[in-house]
Design an enzyme around this catalytic site. Sequence first.
Site, PDB file in Angstrom:
ATOM      1  N   HIS A 185       0.836  -1.197   0.000  1.00 25.54           N
ATOM      2  CA  HIS A 185       0.000   0.000   0.000  1.00 25.54           C
ATOM      3  C   HIS A 185       0.873   1.249   0.000  1.00 25.54           C
ATOM      4  O   HIS A 185       2.088   1.175   0.214  1.00 25.54           O
ATOM      5  CB  HIS A 185      -0.906   0.012   1.239  1.00 25.54           C
ATOM      6  CG  HIS A 185      -0.142   0.166   2.525  1.00 25.54           C
ATOM      7  ND1 HIS A 185       0.587  -0.865   3.091  1.00 25.54           N
ATOM      8  CD2 HIS A 185       0.043   1.245   3.338  1.00 25.54           C
ATOM      9  CE1 HIS A 185       1.171  -0.442   4.196  1.00 25.54           C
ATOM     10  NE2 HIS A 185       0.869   0.844   4.365  1.00 25.54           N
ATOM     11  N   ASP A 187       0.642   5.343   1.811  1.00 26.46           N
ATOM     12  CA  ASP A 187      -0.040   6.005   2.922  1.00 26.46           C
ATOM     13  C   ASP A 187      -0.836   7.216   2.446  1.00 26.46           C
ATOM     14  O   ASP A 187      -0.353   8.015   1.642  1.00 26.46           O
ATOM     15  CB  ASP A 187       0.976   6.442   3.985  1.00 26.46           C
ATOM     16  CG  ASP A 187       1.578   5.272   4.735  1.00 26.46           C
ATOM     17  OD1 ASP A 187       1.054   4.148   4.594  1.00 26.46           O
ATOM     18  OD2 ASP A 187       2.574   5.462   5.448  1.00 26.46           O
ATOM     19  N   HIS A 241       4.753   0.111   0.015  1.00 20.87           N
ATOM     20  CA  HIS A 241       5.482  -0.652   1.028  1.00 20.87           C
ATOM     21  C   HIS A 241       4.545  -1.677   1.661  1.00 20.87           C
ATOM     22  O   HIS A 241       3.333  -1.643   1.453  1.00 20.87           O
ATOM     23  CB  HIS A 241       6.092   0.274   2.088  1.00 20.87           C
ATOM     24  CG  HIS A 241       5.115   1.224   2.712  1.00 20.87           C
ATOM     25  ND1 HIS A 241       4.632   2.353   2.070  1.00 20.87           N
ATOM     26  CD2 HIS A 241       4.521   1.221   3.938  1.00 20.87           C
ATOM     27  CE1 HIS A 241       3.804   3.007   2.865  1.00 20.87           C
ATOM     28  NE2 HIS A 241       3.706   2.327   3.997  1.00 20.87           N
ATOM     29  N   ARG A 251       6.097  -8.810  16.071  1.00 18.56           N
ATOM     30  CA  ARG A 251       6.690  -7.507  15.768  1.00 18.56           C
ATOM     31  C   ARG A 251       5.717  -6.415  16.191  1.00 18.56           C
ATOM     32  O   ARG A 251       4.513  -6.527  15.983  1.00 18.56           O
ATOM     33  CB  ARG A 251       6.987  -7.409  14.261  1.00 18.56           C
ATOM     34  CG  ARG A 251       7.595  -6.093  13.804  1.00 18.56           C
ATOM     35  CD  ARG A 251       7.878  -6.138  12.294  1.00 18.56           C
ATOM     36  NE  ARG A 251       8.546  -4.932  11.819  1.00 18.56           N
ATOM     37  CZ  ARG A 251       7.910  -3.832  11.420  1.00 18.56           C
ATOM     38  NH1 ARG A 251       6.588  -3.797  11.413  1.00 18.56           N
ATOM     39  NH2 ARG A 251       8.590  -2.779  11.007  1.00 18.56           N
TER      40      ARG A 251
END
Length: 308
Positions: A185, A187, A241, A251
């Site tokens: 995607h 941002d 990204h 994570r």
Amino acid sequence: MELPLIDLEELSRGEMAREECKKKIARASQEWGFFQVVNHGISREILETMRKEEVKLFKRTFKEKAMADKMFNFSEGSYRWGSPSASRLREFSWSEAFHVQLSDIYADGDSPAAASMPNHHLSSIMRQVATSLYELGQKLAAILAEKVGHSPTYFQETCLLTHSYIRMNRYPPRPNTFGFGLMPHTDSDFLTILHQDDVAGLQLVKHGKWVSVKPNPDALVINIGDLFEAWSNGIYRSVEHRVVTNSTRERFSTAFFLCPSYDTVISSPFEPCLYRRFTFREFKEQVGEDVKKIGHKVGLSRFLVRCD
């Protein structure tokens, strides 16, 4: 790969060092759409405190997390998991997140009633971190505006703290199978500032290939959003990204999104314009419509100026 690393202490070392630092920020935003900063002025202690509170929050039961709007005074729908729009397994994001509008945690944040709430400590830490990241975002946005000849005060006028968002992410381990913690995607903001732990997972497109970003515990990762690409007429790049999962370790990350009000008009003074004028509200509504209809975001290409 190592992202371009920029030492923000250079901004206070004299005119030549300051100008060189600004050039590095602009160059990385053009060539990578991503860079990382050290000596950014935000203490490791407050960031680690935020991380600990985030871990505690995600350890709550699913029922408690699903009721976060009542427990933490977040807006309805702040807690998200997976991909509600996924139509097939490979589109499913292996993650959960709290996506919080900052107006939620600043509303009555210092009132006696808020101070007596059992979850006040988390909100207090979130406000401290958000305020620090907002100030950093404003500093970087002003530098980027200056380097393309825009007014550096634009972001102070249009991107108030309460218009922005903070997102807490958890990516559980996914043994024996490759998968996306977050689907590819871009941002939908001006700037994103990311604090991540030491577990690798962030990847971005460079020269047409996916590359993994090596975590740096002393750095914050900065990336250009769609609005900045449109506003700069494509000089700065909003790069695709994603996050991939780890087979054995979970994570965590915290992201800050510098956003304008919904009525802010995004328009570039450069000619010829790549993108037509649009409001942030139009952009968000178009993204939502695309996700609902076709299962994924289309983004800026919907707003290209048509020459045919």
